[in-house]
Design a protein around this motif. Structure first.
Motif, PDB file in Angstrom:
ATOM      1  N   VAL A 115       0.840  -1.202   0.000  1.00 41.76           N
ATOM      2  CA  VAL A 115       0.000   0.000   0.000  1.00 41.76           C
ATOM      3  C   VAL A 115       0.876   1.254   0.000  1.00 41.76           C
ATOM      4  CG1 VAL A 115      -1.637   1.363   1.359  1.00 41.76           C
ATOM      5  CG2 VAL A 115      -1.983  -1.099   1.086  1.00 41.76           C
ATOM      6  N   ILE A 116       1.901   1.278   0.856  1.00 41.11           N
ATOM      7  CA  ILE A 116       2.818   2.427   0.900  1.00 41.11           C
ATOM      8  C   ILE A 116       3.577   2.546  -0.421  1.00 41.11           C
ATOM      9  CG2 ILE A 116       4.853   3.413   2.033  1.00 41.11           C
ATOM     10  CD1 ILE A 116       2.383   3.622   3.712  1.00 41.11           C
ATOM     11  N   ALA A 117       3.948   1.412  -1.014  1.00 45.12           N
ATOM     12  CA  ALA A 117       4.667   1.428  -2.288  1.00 45.12           C
ATOM     13  C   ALA A 117       3.822   2.064  -3.385  1.00 45.12           C
ATOM     14  CB  ALA A 117       5.059   0.001  -2.678  1.00 45.12           C
ATOM     15  N   ILE A 118       2.536   1.697  -3.451  1.00 47.06           N
ATOM     16  CA  ILE A 118       1.643   2.267  -4.468  1.00 47.06           C
ATOM     17  C   ILE A 118       1.413   3.750  -4.202  1.00 47.06           C
ATOM     18  CG2 ILE A 118      -0.675   2.171  -5.453  1.00 47.06           C
ATOM     19  CD1 ILE A 118      -0.678  -0.820  -4.840  1.00 47.06           C
ATOM     20  N   LEU A 119       1.249   4.108  -2.934  1.00 52.16           N
ATOM     21  CA  LEU A 119       1.022   5.506  -2.565  1.00 52.16           C
ATOM     22  C   LEU A 119       2.218   6.367  -2.951  1.00 52.16           C
ATOM     23  CD1 LEU A 119      -1.079   7.326  -1.178  1.00 52.16           C
ATOM     24  CD2 LEU A 119       0.123   6.905   0.979  1.00 52.16           C
ATOM     25  N   LEU A 120       3.416   5.897  -2.631  1.00 53.85           N
ATOM     26  CA  LEU A 120       4.615   6.654  -2.988  1.00 53.85           C
ATOM     27  C   LEU A 120       4.839   6.680  -4.500  1.00 53.85           C
ATOM     28  CD1 LEU A 120       7.167   5.640  -0.202  1.00 53.85           C
ATOM     29  CD2 LEU A 120       6.325   7.937  -0.699  1.00 53.85           C
ATOM     30  N   LEU A 121       4.503   5.587  -5.156  1.00 54.31           N
ATOM     31  CA  LEU A 121       4.616   5.562  -6.611  1.00 54.31           C
ATOM     32  C   LEU A 121       3.717   6.614  -7.231  1.00 54.31           C
ATOM     33  CD1 LEU A 121       5.799   4.039  -9.106  1.00 54.31           C
ATOM     34  CD2 LEU A 121       3.746   2.598  -9.024  1.00 54.31           C
ATOM     35  N   LYS A 122       2.498   6.709  -6.711  1.00 55.64           N
ATOM     36  CA  LYS A 122       1.524   7.656  -7.240  1.00 55.64           C
ATOM     37  C   LYS A 122       1.897   9.105  -6.952  1.00 55.64           C
ATOM     38  CE  LYS A 122      -2.642   9.154  -8.550  1.00 55.64           C
ATOM     39  NZ  LYS A 122      -2.328  10.579  -8.492  1.00 55.64           N
ATOM     40  N   LEU A 123       2.396   9.371  -5.757  1.00 56.92           N
ATOM     41  CA  LEU A 123       2.592  10.752  -5.312  1.00 56.92           C
ATOM     42  C   LEU A 123       4.023  11.241  -5.428  1.00 56.92           C
ATOM     43  CD1 LEU A 123       0.395  10.666  -2.086  1.00 56.92           C
ATOM     44  CD2 LEU A 123      -0.251  11.452  -4.356  1.00 56.92           C
ATOM     45  N   HIS A 124       4.957  10.333  -5.699  1.00 55.67           N
ATOM     46  CA  HIS A 124       6.361  10.764  -5.674  1.00 55.67           C
ATOM     47  C   HIS A 124       7.190  10.188  -6.825  1.00 55.67           C
ATOM     48  CE1 HIS A 124      10.159  12.090  -3.978  1.00 55.67           C
ATOM     49  NE2 HIS A 124      10.602  10.848  -3.971  1.00 55.67           N
ATOM     50  N   PHE A 125       7.220   8.860  -6.944  1.00 57.00           N
ATOM     51  CA  PHE A 125       8.185   8.250  -7.850  1.00 57.00           C
ATOM     52  C   PHE A 125       7.815   8.393  -9.322  1.00 57.00           C
ATOM     53  CE2 PHE A 125       9.273   5.631  -4.013  1.00 57.00           C
ATOM     54  CZ  PHE A 125      10.575   6.083  -3.894  1.00 57.00           C
ATOM     55  N   VAL A 126       6.509   8.511  -9.645  1.00 55.32           N
ATOM     56  CA  VAL A 126       6.142   8.559 -11.058  1.00 55.32           C
ATOM     57  C   VAL A 126       6.721   9.786 -11.768  1.00 55.32           C
ATOM     58  CG1 VAL A 126       4.042   7.169 -10.972  1.00 55.32           C
ATOM     59  CG2 VAL A 126       3.930   9.596 -10.423  1.00 55.32           C
ATOM     60  N   LYS A 127       6.882  10.868 -11.065  1.00 59.53           N
ATOM     61  CA  LYS A 127       7.420  12.056 -11.722  1.00 59.53           C
ATOM     62  C   LYS A 127       8.864  11.849 -12.149  1.00 59.53           C
ATOM     63  CE  LYS A 127       8.399  14.367  -7.291  1.00 59.53           C
ATOM     64  NZ  LYS A 127       8.028  15.518  -6.427  1.00 59.53           N
ATOM     65  N   TYR A 128       9.572  10.950 -11.464  1.00 56.86           N
ATOM     66  CA  TYR A 128      10.941  10.630 -11.878  1.00 56.86           C
ATOM     67  C   TYR A 128      10.946   9.627 -13.028  1.00 56.86           C
ATOM     68  CZ  TYR A 128      12.135  13.037  -7.598  1.00 56.86           C
ATOM     69  OH  TYR A 128      12.251  13.998  -6.618  1.00 56.86           O
ATOM     70  N   ILE A 129       9.928   8.779 -13.094  1.00 54.97           N
ATOM     71  CA  ILE A 129       9.796   7.872 -14.232  1.00 54.97           C
ATOM     72  C   ILE A 129       9.492   8.670 -15.497  1.00 54.97           C
ATOM     73  CG2 ILE A 129       8.421   5.993 -15.211  1.00 54.97           C
ATOM     74  CD1 ILE A 129       8.018   4.934 -12.377  1.00 54.97           C
ATOM     75  N   TYR A 130       8.613   9.686 -15.373  1.00 53.37           N
ATOM     76  CA  TYR A 130       8.250  10.513 -16.512  1.00 53.37           C
ATOM     77  C   TYR A 130       9.282  11.613 -16.779  1.00 53.37           C
ATOM     78  CZ  TYR A 130       3.656   8.472 -15.493  1.00 53.37           C
ATOM     79  OH  TYR A 130       2.622   7.617 -15.249  1.00 53.37           O
ATOM     80  N   GLY A 131      10.022  12.017 -15.756  1.00 53.65           N
ATOM     81  CA  GLY A 131      10.923  13.151 -15.905  1.00 53.65           C
ATOM     82  C   GLY A 131      10.197  14.477 -15.919  1.00 53.65           C
TER      83      GLY A 131
END
Length: 327
Positions: free
Chosen positions: A228-244
């Motif tokens: 759950v924390i992994a998905i939450l952080l992916l949604k709110l934090h890590f995706v912007k680094y995947i997209y740049g």
């Protein structure tokens, strides 16, 4: 949209699976009522033959349901967006009507009930007396209910999509902060806090999995929190680094080819990790009724848990490190 061949395929899969589920309920009730694993009567022999056939059919039906979830994501994220004005990904498609997100959430959560049945069925088929047969067949009625609700939601969702609908996607959703918005963010302070929790849960899972004699349901509970924390952080934090892109927090684009389908890899890791933890708990809870030795299988499961738990945190962290935490 009901004339679209992608939609027709999914509805046919759902109807077929539901019919199999209803048939399994009928035979399951008879098997539960008449099952006696110590009996050597002709009736018991017939029930054993029936349960082998029914379990095999249900197993393949549920595997098709797992495939259906992937097909649904591809449909709403890739196939349908070009057909709807304003939609660029699943964010816009699922927001077309009130049935989109409930359908997605139901399909996502139902997988774990399917995994529980498949785990018990795997263990049961390896035992000469089929000790888990009555228990696993109690799961079929709720599975059939879920399949029925899912079919209704799927029909209402796709039937409510027409070419004249104009929906909103990321460009509007991220600037609209009204009560109806489905997009929200957290402050950097909360993100830092969640990152520490994420790392702490990762270490805890590894330690619990390495310790012998600890009930695996603790690892399962912490594993659920970890995912759950992994998905939450992916949604709110890590995706912007995947997209740049610092302003792009959409969770659906990570399933596209230009981002190397990393979303499928991450969510597959989530599912497999939780599925292995569910299977490990089935082994633990029913170990006293099982005759076959699963020590080698347990060791392999532990290794896969280490690998998947590490991948879940390492993949997004590598994107973060690549951008040095800044964009």
């Amino acid at each position: 949209m009901l004339t679209d061949y992608w939609v027709i395929t999914q509805l046919l899969i759902q109807v077929s699976t539901l019919l199999i589920g209803l048939g399994a309920v009928y035979y399951g009730v008879r098997i539960i009522a008449g099952w006696d694993e110590v009996a050597v009567s002709e009736k018991q022999l017939q029930l054993e033959r029936q349960t082998y056939l029914v379990s095999s059919v249900v197993r393949f039906a549920l595997l098709f349901q797992l495939f259906s979830l992937i097909l649904f994501m591809v449909t709403v994220n890739i196939h349908i967006p070009p057909l709807i004005k304003g939609a660029m990904c699943a964010q816009g498609v699922l927001s077309v009507n009130e049935y989109g997100y409930p359908l997605l959430y139901l399909k996502v959560l139902a997988v774990f009930l399917y995994v529980l049945f498949l785990s018990m069925n795997y263990l049961d088929d390896r035992e000469p007396t089929y000790p888990l047969t009555p228990l696993k067949y109690w799961l079929i009625p709720p599975i059939a209910i879920i399949l029925l609700v899912e079919l209704l939601l799927m029909y209402l969702f796709f039937a409510g999509i027409t070419p004249d609908i104009i929906t909103t996607c990321c460009s509007v959703a991220f600037s609209d902060w009204g009560d109806d918005t489905t997009v929200w963010t957290l402050s950097e302070e909360w993100i830092d806090y969640l990152l520490w929790v994420f790392g702490g849960l990762y270490i805890t899972i590894l330690l619990l999995n390495a310790r012998k004699g600890i009930a695996p349901y603790w690892t399962l509970l912490i594993g659920v929190g970890y995912v759950v924390i992994a998905i939450l952080l992916l949604k709110l934090h890590f995706v912007k680094y995947i997209y740049g892109l610092p302003s792009h927090l959409c969770l659906y684009d990570i399933f596209l080819s230009q981002y190397h389908y990393v979303g499928f890899g991450l969510f597959l890791s989530y599912y497999i990790l939780l599925s292995l933890l569910i299977f490990k708990n089935c082994l633990y809870l029913k170990e006293g009724t099982l005759r076959y030795s699963y020590s080698r299988l347990k060791t392999r499961i532990d290794y896969f848990i280490y690998i998947l738990t590490s991948l879940i945190i390492l993949i997004p962290m590598l994107y973060w490190i690549l951008w040095e935490g800044k964009l």
